[in-house]
Scaffold this active site. Structure first.
Site, PDB file in Angstrom:
ATOM      1  N   VAL A 184       0.759  -1.180   0.108  1.00 43.53           N
ATOM      2  CA  VAL A 184       0.075   0.132  -0.056  1.00 43.53           C
ATOM      3  C   VAL A 184       0.921   1.185   0.077  1.00 43.53           C
ATOM      4  O   VAL A 184       0.649   2.182  -0.743  1.00 43.53           O
ATOM      5  CB  VAL A 184      -1.033   0.037   1.072  1.00 43.53           C
ATOM      6  CG1 VAL A 184      -1.561   1.448   1.350  1.00 43.53           C
ATOM      7  CG2 VAL A 184      -1.921  -1.225   1.067  1.00 43.53           C
ATOM      8  N   MET A 185       1.792   1.326   0.959  1.00 45.34           N
ATOM      9  CA  MET A 185       2.770   2.722   0.995  1.00 45.34           C
ATOM     10  C   MET A 185       3.551   2.751  -0.141  1.00 45.34           C
ATOM     11  O   MET A 185       3.770   3.712  -0.749  1.00 45.34           O
ATOM     12  CB  MET A 185       3.608   2.647   2.401  1.00 45.34           C
ATOM     13  CG  MET A 185       2.568   2.911   3.472  1.00 45.34           C
ATOM     14  SD  MET A 185       1.788   4.459   3.501  1.00 45.34           S
ATOM     15  CE  MET A 185       3.376   5.580   4.049  1.00 45.34           C
ATOM     16  N   ALA A 207       9.762  -3.583   8.719  1.00 39.90           N
ATOM     17  CA  ALA A 207      10.883  -3.277   9.213  1.00 39.90           C
ATOM     18  C   ALA A 207      11.469  -4.801  10.067  1.00 39.90           C
ATOM     19  O   ALA A 207      11.012  -5.674  10.127  1.00 39.90           O
ATOM     20  CB  ALA A 207      10.657  -2.332  10.667  1.00 39.90           C
ATOM     21  N   SER A 229       5.524   9.816   7.288  1.00 40.74           N
ATOM     22  CA  SER A 229       3.926   9.788   7.892  1.00 40.74           C
ATOM     23  C   SER A 229       3.051  10.419   6.885  1.00 40.74           C
ATOM     24  O   SER A 229       3.509  11.259   6.047  1.00 40.74           O
ATOM     25  CB  SER A 229       4.326  10.790   9.248  1.00 40.74           C
ATOM     26  OG  SER A 229       3.065  10.859   9.892  1.00 40.74           O
ATOM     27  N   LYS A 254      10.357  10.402  14.153  1.00 37.79           N
ATOM     28  CA  LYS A 254       9.173   9.865  13.574  1.00 37.79           C
ATOM     29  C   LYS A 254       8.384   9.048  14.768  1.00 37.79           C
ATOM     30  O   LYS A 254       7.266   9.181  14.911  1.00 37.79           O
ATOM     31  CB  LYS A 254       9.290   8.917  12.395  1.00 37.79           C
ATOM     32  CG  LYS A 254       8.125   8.286  12.241  1.00 37.79           C
ATOM     33  CD  LYS A 254       6.811   8.826  11.590  1.00 37.79           C
ATOM     34  CE  LYS A 254       5.567   8.112  11.429  1.00 37.79           C
ATOM     35  NZ  LYS A 254       5.949   7.111  10.942  1.00 37.79           N
ATOM     36  N   HIS A 260       6.967  11.290  17.142  1.00 36.02           N
ATOM     37  CA  HIS A 260       5.780  11.973  16.325  1.00 36.02           C
ATOM     38  C   HIS A 260       4.647  10.923  16.784  1.00 36.02           C
ATOM     39  O   HIS A 260       3.298  11.336  16.943  1.00 36.02           O
ATOM     40  CB  HIS A 260       5.795  11.920  14.746  1.00 36.02           C
ATOM     41  CG  HIS A 260       4.693  12.046  13.948  1.00 36.02           C
ATOM     42  ND1 HIS A 260       3.931  10.897  13.723  1.00 36.02           N
ATOM     43  CD2 HIS A 260       4.168  12.910  13.373  1.00 36.02           C
ATOM     44  CE1 HIS A 260       2.936  11.202  12.870  1.00 36.02           C
ATOM     45  NE2 HIS A 260       3.049  12.370  12.693  1.00 36.02           N
ATOM     46  N   ASN A 261       4.811   9.811  16.630  1.00 36.57           N
ATOM     47  CA  ASN A 261       3.892   8.590  16.787  1.00 36.57           C
ATOM     48  C   ASN A 261       3.469   8.536  18.373  1.00 36.57           C
ATOM     49  O   ASN A 261       2.293   8.230  18.471  1.00 36.57           O
ATOM     50  CB  ASN A 261       4.366   7.324  16.270  1.00 36.57           C
ATOM     51  CG  ASN A 261       4.358   7.115  14.811  1.00 36.57           C
ATOM     52  OD1 ASN A 261       4.274   8.145  14.010  1.00 36.57           O
ATOM     53  ND2 ASN A 261       4.312   5.874  14.285  1.00 36.57           N
ATOM     54  N   GLU A 286       1.129  11.233  18.598  1.00 35.78           N
ATOM     55  CA  GLU A 286      -0.372  10.875  17.914  1.00 35.78           C
ATOM     56  C   GLU A 286      -1.129   9.861  18.646  1.00 35.78           C
ATOM     57  O   GLU A 286      -2.065  10.126  18.865  1.00 35.78           O
ATOM     58  CB  GLU A 286       0.221  10.209  16.625  1.00 35.78           C
ATOM     59  CG  GLU A 286      -0.935   9.462  15.852  1.00 35.78           C
ATOM     60  CD  GLU A 286      -0.353   8.790  14.523  1.00 35.78           C
ATOM     61  OE1 GLU A 286      -0.802   7.563  14.700  1.00 35.78           O
ATOM     62  OE2 GLU A 286       0.602   9.049  13.877  1.00 35.78           O
TER      63      GLU A 286
END
Length: 512
Positions: free
Chosen positions: A15-16, A90, A142, A214, A217-218, A221
């Site tokens: 998808v990404m 990952a 992101s 990141k 960031h998460n 989030e």
């Protein structure tokens, strides 16, 4: 011959990966894609054909997206020195791909970019492992599926030479914001990418720093989502509001300082009706939340660095508690809470205003926790992080994108040495103005037995942060009593340590 070669090799068309490939193609880069699952490559080509109206070759020019069947063929189809982007899970898959590329003939000046959600320490280890064999670079991404397709927020880190080659590519495909307003410039049209505005991609620093940023960031989030859910819970359970009414409140909030992607999508979820039952969709979704680990990594890192991030940790705990559905169902039948009195309609508007301010103030504290964590980690690792720049690249493309981030960027522009976001005059003033409602909202929720762990922990963080003398003096006395851990004195230099030869307290004799 060189003109017929692709600009970029891309491995992983999930998808990404698929959406990043199409984004690259929209911005004029020819991409050769490889995936062990050939059906993904077919899906990629089919979507590219649809989006270009079936014209994969116009005027004799090569197609903008090609596929291949092996790592060797991939390298043969891409210009040297090679730029290879990975969008694979990952962990072990990243090393497996790197090793197969080396076996296929990758050279020391070829660049491999990991865009997965790798743990930052693993990226540091990989860069050392492949040194002299290839240039290992990372870019945290992101924005989810839509962001990858039309403009993500990108957090690159690694070798500066590699960045000089990658920078124009990332600036092209990244989300864009209007320089004057800080608002996202969005266009969701295949083949018509946004080219104006500031790109949400900036060099973070040495290898691993991008994935660390990141990760934080998460973590932010996680907390932001949890606090929105707590506001929803209070409105639903204490104020007796229907999902559609709460959606209307969120849409109103989205016109002010709480304007954000997460508030916007929360309103959408709450206003959606389930097709099977014609009930509000949120009422048929099981209250068991999943997680992929990045919030947990943030909480663990905060403990390792010694930086308090309680609201982020509480958001992780809230998800963990949600998974214990069977146990919670049993507890709901046995454990007593307070009786919740129905709220008078005249009081509802006041309670909603209190929740708004509680969410706003707690959000400030969560970002203060996240940026403080990045600051302490940077000091420990020797990174020079640009916090104003980090806030700027989060203004669009990423999940926590919000108008609020412009104020954070401004704060770090005003003072590049700002110790903590709460010490910025603007944010200190905002909390001073709105904290009364914050306290009342948390108190009301507690009195009514509604859990608000993130909103309340943010308030405790704020109160602890502004308290000059905390009860840790008693704690140090306790530690010295049972473990001779020593303590410092307020009237002597802190580096001097003291110990008391404590006498055991008299213990009462209990008869039988």
């Amino acid at each position: 011959m060189t003109d017929s070669l692709c600009d970029i090799g891309f491995i992983g068309a999930g998808v990404m990966g698929k959406n990043l490939i199409l984004n690259l193609a929209d911005n004029g880069y020819r991409v050769c894609a490889f995936d062990l699952d050939h059906s993904r490559l077919n899906t990629l080509l089919e979507q590219d054909a649809r989006e270009t109206q079936g014209e994969r070759e116009r005027g004799g020019r090569p197609s903008r997206v090609e596929t291949c069947n092996s790592y060797t063929e991939l390298l043969a189809k891409v210009k040297a020195p090679h730029l290879i982007i990975l969008s694979v899970p990952a962990g072990a898959p990243v090393d497996d791909v790197c090793n197969k590329l080396l076996d296929a003939g990758l050279k020391a000046d070829d660049i491999v970019v990991d865009t997965g959600n790798s743990l930052w320490t693993h990226s540091v280890e990989r860069a050392k492992r492949y040194e002299g064999k290839l240039i290992f670079f990372t870019t945290a991404v992101s924005g989810g599926e839509v962001g990858a397709r039309f403009g993500p927020s990108l957090m690159p880190s690694g070798d500066p030479y590699a960045w000089s080659r990658i920078e124009p590519v990332w600036h092209a495909i990244a989300a864009k914001v209007d320089a004057a307003s800080g608002q996202p410039i969005e266009r969701f049209e295949p083949g018509n990418p946004v080219k104006e505005g500031e790109p949400c991609a900036t060099y973070i620093g040495p290898i691993g720093s991008g994935h660390y940023v990141k990760m934080v960031h998460n973590g932010i989030e996680y907390a932001d989502m949890q606090m929105i859910c707590e506001a929803y819970h209070v409105m639903r359970s204490s104020l007796g509001m229907a999902p559609a009414d709460i959606a209307a409140v969120f849409r109103e909030w989205n016109r002010g300082p709480l304007n954000s992607y997460l508030i916007d999508i929360s309103a959408e979820v709450l206003s959606t009706t389930d097709a099977d039952t014609e009930q509000p969709l949120v009422d048929v979704i099981l209250d068991r939340a999943g997680q992929k680990g990045t919030g947990l990594w943030t909480a663990v890192s905060s403990l390792e660095v010694g930086c308090p991030a309680p609201s982020i940790a509480e958001a992780v705990y809230a998800r963990a508690l949600s998974t214990r559905k069977v146990l919670r169902t049993r507890a709901a039948q046995k454990l007593q809470g307070p009786a919740v009195a129905p709220m008078e309609p005249a009081r509802r508007a006041e309670a909603i205003a209190q929740l708004h301010d509680a969410l706003y103030c707690a959000k400030i504290c969560v970002y203060a926790q996240g940026f403080d964590l990045m600051k302490l980690a940077a000091r420990e690792q020797g990174w020079q992080l640009d916090f104003a720049g980090i806030a700027r690249i989060w203004r669009a493309g990423c999940i926590i994108r919000a108008v609020f981030l412009q104020s954070i960027s401004d704060a770090y522009e005003r003072d590049t040495r700002l110790s903590n976001l709460l010490l910025d005059d603007f944010f200190a003033g905002q909390i001073a103005e709105h904290q009364g409602n914050w306290r009342r909202a948390v108190a009301d929720a507690t009195i009514n037995g509604i859990p608000v762990p993130a909103l309340s922990s943010a308030l405790s963080y704020y109160d602890a942060f502004r308290t000059e003398s905390l009860p840790a003096n008693l704690l140090q006395g306790q530690r010295d009593f049972f473990g001779a851990h020593t303590f410092s004195r307020v009237d002597r230099p802190e580096q001097q340590k003291y110990h008391v030869e404590w006498s055991e307290p008299e213990r009462p004799v209990v008869g039988i």
